[in-house]
Design a protein around this motif. Structure first.
Motif, PDB file in Angstrom:
ATOM      1  N   ALA A   1       8.230  -4.909 -28.532  1.00 64.04           N
ATOM      2  CA  ALA A   1       6.760  -4.891 -28.571  1.00 64.04           C
ATOM      3  C   ALA A   1       6.214  -6.317 -28.568  1.00 64.04           C
ATOM      4  N   ASP A   2       6.903  -7.207 -29.249  1.00 57.99           N
ATOM      5  CA  ASP A   2       6.495  -8.614 -29.276  1.00 57.99           C
ATOM      6  C   ASP A   2       6.654  -9.238 -27.890  1.00 57.99           C
ATOM      7  N   ALA A   3       7.782  -8.952 -27.252  1.00 55.19           N
ATOM      8  CA  ALA A   3       8.043  -9.533 -25.929  1.00 55.19           C
ATOM      9  C   ALA A   3       7.037  -9.049 -24.885  1.00 55.19           C
ATOM     10  N   TYR A   4       6.566  -7.808 -25.037  1.00 55.75           N
ATOM     11  CA  TYR A   4       5.640  -7.233 -24.048  1.00 55.75           C
ATOM     12  C   TYR A   4       4.197  -7.276 -24.534  1.00 55.75           C
ATOM     13  N   CYS A   5       3.898  -8.048 -25.570  1.00 54.18           N
ATOM     14  CA  CYS A   5       2.543  -8.029 -26.112  1.00 54.18           C
ATOM     15  C   CYS A   5       1.562  -8.514 -25.053  1.00 54.18           C
ATOM     16  N   ARG A   6       0.411  -7.887 -25.011  1.00 55.75           N
ATOM     17  CA  ARG A   6      -0.650  -8.123 -24.013  1.00 55.75           C
ATOM     18  C   ARG A   6      -0.258  -7.646 -22.621  1.00 55.75           C
ATOM     19  N   LYS A   7       0.862  -6.930 -22.543  1.00 55.50           N
ATOM     20  CA  LYS A   7       1.302  -6.454 -21.224  1.00 55.50           C
ATOM     21  C   LYS A   7       1.626  -4.961 -21.217  1.00 55.50           C
ATOM     22  N   ALA A   8       2.316  -4.492 -22.232  1.00 53.60           N
ATOM     23  CA  ALA A   8       2.667  -3.071 -22.308  1.00 53.60           C
ATOM     24  C   ALA A   8       2.699  -2.649 -23.775  1.00 53.60           C
ATOM     25  N   ASP A   9       2.407  -1.369 -23.997  1.00 54.68           N
ATOM     26  CA  ASP A   9       2.537  -0.814 -25.344  1.00 54.68           C
ATOM     27  C   ASP A   9       3.915  -0.209 -25.509  1.00 54.68           C
ATOM     28  N   VAL A  10       4.542  -0.519 -26.616  1.00 54.15           N
ATOM     29  CA  VAL A  10       5.851   0.065 -26.916  1.00 54.15           C
ATOM     30  C   VAL A  10       5.640   1.168 -27.948  1.00 54.15           C
ATOM     31  N   LEU A  11       5.901   2.403 -27.550  1.00 55.61           N
ATOM     32  CA  LEU A  11       5.648   3.553 -28.427  1.00 55.61           C
ATOM     33  C   LEU A  11       6.954   4.039 -29.043  1.00 55.61           C
ATOM     34  N   LEU A  12       6.938   4.164 -30.347  1.00 57.66           N
ATOM     35  CA  LEU A  12       8.121   4.532 -31.116  1.00 57.66           C
ATOM     36  C   LEU A  12       8.214   6.050 -31.238  1.00 57.66           C
ATOM     37  N   ARG A  13       9.255   6.594 -30.645  1.00 53.74           N
ATOM     38  CA  ARG A  13       9.492   8.036 -30.750  1.00 53.74           C
ATOM     39  C   ARG A  13      10.926   8.254 -31.219  1.00 53.74           C
ATOM     40  N   GLY A  14      11.214   7.740 -32.393  1.00 54.75           N
ATOM     41  CA  GLY A  14      12.542   7.872 -32.981  1.00 54.75           C
ATOM     42  C   GLY A  14      12.535   8.957 -34.047  1.00 54.75           C
ATOM     43  N   TYR A  15      13.562   9.806 -34.037  1.00 51.36           N
ATOM     44  CA  TYR A  15      13.632  10.950 -34.950  1.00 51.36           C
ATOM     45  C   TYR A  15      14.972  10.945 -35.661  1.00 51.36           C
ATOM     46  N   GLY A  16      14.983  10.380 -36.860  1.00 44.28           N
ATOM     47  CA  GLY A  16      16.203  10.269 -37.645  1.00 44.28           C
ATOM     48  C   GLY A  16      16.904  11.600 -37.790  1.00 44.28           C
ATOM     49  N   GLY A  17      18.207  11.607 -37.589  1.00 41.25           N
ATOM     50  CA  GLY A  17      19.001  12.810 -37.783  1.00 41.25           C
ATOM     51  C   GLY A  17      19.027  13.751 -36.596  1.00 41.25           C
ATOM     52  N   TYR A  18      18.158  13.530 -35.631  1.00 48.12           N
ATOM     53  CA  TYR A  18      18.086  14.459 -34.490  1.00 48.12           C
ATOM     54  C   TYR A  18      19.266  14.255 -33.538  1.00 48.12           C
ATOM     55  N   ASN A  19      19.737  15.368 -33.018  1.00 43.92           N
ATOM     56  CA  ASN A  19      20.670  15.337 -31.889  1.00 43.92           C
ATOM     57  C   ASN A  19      19.877  15.686 -30.620  1.00 43.92           C
ATOM     58  N   THR A  20      20.553  15.699 -29.478  1.00 48.51           N
ATOM     59  CA  THR A  20      19.822  15.977 -28.227  1.00 48.51           C
ATOM     60  C   THR A  20      19.335  17.419 -28.172  1.00 48.51           C
ATOM     61  N   ARG A  21      20.035  18.342 -28.826  1.00 48.25           N
ATOM     62  CA  ARG A  21      19.619  19.750 -28.786  1.00 48.25           C
ATOM     63  C   ARG A  21      18.249  19.898 -29.432  1.00 48.25           C
ATOM     64  N   TRP A  22      18.086  19.282 -30.588  1.00 45.92           N
ATOM     65  CA  TRP A  22      16.800  19.364 -31.289  1.00 45.92           C
ATOM     66  C   TRP A  22      15.734  18.532 -30.578  1.00 45.92           C
ATOM     67  N   ALA A  23      16.147  17.410 -30.039  1.00 44.82           N
ATOM     68  CA  ALA A  23      15.176  16.514 -29.388  1.00 44.82           C
ATOM     69  C   ALA A  23      14.518  17.180 -28.182  1.00 44.82           C
ATOM     70  N   LEU A  24      15.227  18.110 -27.551  1.00 47.08           N
ATOM     71  CA  LEU A  24      14.645  18.785 -26.375  1.00 47.08           C
ATOM     72  C   LEU A  24      13.375  19.553 -26.730  1.00 47.08           C
ATOM     73  N   PHE A  25      13.290  20.005 -27.966  1.00 49.54           N
ATOM     74  CA  PHE A  25      12.084  20.729 -28.376  1.00 49.54           C
ATOM     75  C   PHE A  25      10.847  19.826 -28.394  1.00 49.54           C
ATOM     76  N   LEU A  26      11.080  18.541 -28.511  1.00 51.51           N
ATOM     77  CA  LEU A  26       9.966  17.588 -28.592  1.00 51.51           C
ATOM     78  C   LEU A  26       9.575  17.046 -27.217  1.00 51.51           C
ATOM     79  N   LEU A  27      10.446  17.280 -26.255  1.00 49.26           N
ATOM     80  CA  LEU A  27      10.363  16.569 -24.973  1.00 49.26           C
ATOM     81  C   LEU A  27       8.987  16.639 -24.330  1.00 49.26           C
ATOM     82  N   HIS A  28       8.448  17.841 -24.221  1.00 51.73           N
ATOM     83  CA  HIS A  28       7.174  17.971 -23.504  1.00 51.73           C
ATOM     84  C   HIS A  28       5.970  17.636 -24.386  1.00 51.73           C
ATOM     85  N   HIS A  29       6.217  17.452 -25.656  1.00 52.35           N
ATOM     86  CA  HIS A  29       5.147  16.887 -26.489  1.00 52.35           C
ATOM     87  C   HIS A  29       5.077  15.375 -26.267  1.00 52.35           C
ATOM     88  N   ILE A  30       6.221  14.772 -26.181  1.00 54.56           N
ATOM     89  CA  ILE A  30       6.275  13.311 -26.031  1.00 54.56           C
ATOM     90  C   ILE A  30       5.973  12.901 -24.595  1.00 54.56           C
TER      91      ILE A  30
END
Lengths: 242, 242
Positions: free
Chosen positions: B27-56
């Motif tokens: 985020a610091d490196a891209y400041c004033r150029k791009a927004d870095v959005l944090l979508r990290g989900y502690g403990g999640y595996n890919t199976r669970w993460a798929l449920f979030l996919l179309h929300h994100i």
């Protein structure tokens, strides 16, 4: 849509995602709850920042930020007739510009005063860059920055919005000049920690405490591993996109 | 609208805005150029993460992210029959899930393998938390995580997208176990620096170098202080909203 928190300001905001920065610490504190958007513009005063206002806060935004820190004044307070005079903005105009920046009564706006200035630190820094050609008089003084800080506070009181009196707060600590400021103006890691703590406190008092905001999605320990669909359906998440 | 970079992953992404984190550094490196959005989900595996996919990544997003890091596998690779088995996802399904996460060919997707696992570090960490009640066998092994890392790389090659082989990269350095990992799994400050460097490199090769992206608004030194309207009009900024 996840709530957004915008950090609008000058270089002290722009650098806030650097090492131990107060912005990054805020993004960390609000992770999985709100997005922290960096809108820091190094060198900008409030006069110039006004040109960006409706780009950063579009009037037709159907999902405006829930909160914004407005953190200007360090450049507005640059002295007329010294090396940074092009950044100078008269103190009354500074207050008027801050008022314009409070666009909506539904968005929490927190005004932050400029930090104090360590004039010796500024001179040393200039000398380290320019040697004998460095300015002979500081381009900012702590006294004049204090005038802007008081204007910021008065404006916040007029608007009825919360404020952080960083200028006074930092000077309560012995040795603030080197402890909190790296070059007489910008923040050290400890200076960043002061800003972070103050912002978190003001946000909490205003009802935006990270602890009290919900996670966007279930904590992993709450997921029914045998039947994850159930967990995510309850949380109104989409069904698995297969 | 400013370009967006999304960081999608598990706890190693969620914690990436912590002290010296790789996400904050981005985020610091891209400041004033791009927004870095944090979508990290502690403990999640890919199976669970798929449920979030179309929300994100909503399918009807008129302004999709320009780039996304997809950084899962550390939890998928948890061993069946050990203390974290509820997070386990078979390796073939892990690969299939990663494929589903690559939603659009116009968005740069970078797959990151899980980091290596220091089994001793995991055991020590468990003991520090639970004492004699701690697990007697590690819940993850480096060997098995390596299987998932290879699956991640194979998937990236199948998709034709860039990848970061963090599992191998970190193990090239002597003492990686303690140098890069704080508890046998999560990143130290030096581990974060490795991820940051690799991501910046892959983004640059893919044409998303921060240096080559334009500032969103003029650098302060380019502003005509006597006639700032002129500068901002040239930059297609709105006239001053007075």
């Amino acid at each position: 849509m996840r709530p957004q928190i915008v950090l609008f300001g000058d270089s002290i905001t722009q650098q806030s995602f650097g090492s131990a920065g107060w912005g990054a610490a805020l993004a960390d504190a609000y992770c999985r709850k709100a997005d922290v958007l960096l809108r820091g513009y190094g060198g900008y005063n409030t006069r110039w920042a006004l040109f960006l206002l409706h780009h950063i806060f579009p009037l037709d935004n159907s999902n405006p930020p829930v909160a914004t820190t407005i953190f200007f004044g360090a450049n507005d307070a640059a002295l007329f007739g010294r090396t940074s005079e092009r950044q100078h903005v008269p103190v009354e105009e500074y207050g008027d510009n801050l008022k314009i920046m409070r666009l909506s009564p539904t968005m929490l706006v927190v005004l932050i005063t400029p930090p104090p200035v360590d004039e010796d630190g500024r001179m040393e820094y200039a000398k380290s860059l320019y040697g004998e050609k460095a300015m002979k008089l500081p381009e900012r003084t702590n006294e004049m920055t204090g005038v802007y800080a008081r204007q910021c506070i008065e404006t916040a009181k007029d608007l009825g919005v919360p404020f952080i009196d960083l200028w006074s707060k930092m000077q309560e600590t012995e040795g603030w000049q080197k402890k909190f400021l790296s070059d007489g103006l910008h923040l050290t890691e400890e200076g960043n920690a002061v800003v972070h703590k103050e912002v978190v406190e003001v946000f909490s008092v205003a009802g935006l405490s990270s602890e009290e905001m919900p996670y966007d999605f279930p904590h992993h320990s709450q997921i029914d591993a045998k039947n994850p669909e159930k967990t995510f359906q309850q949380q109104q998440c989409l069904a698995r996109p297969l």
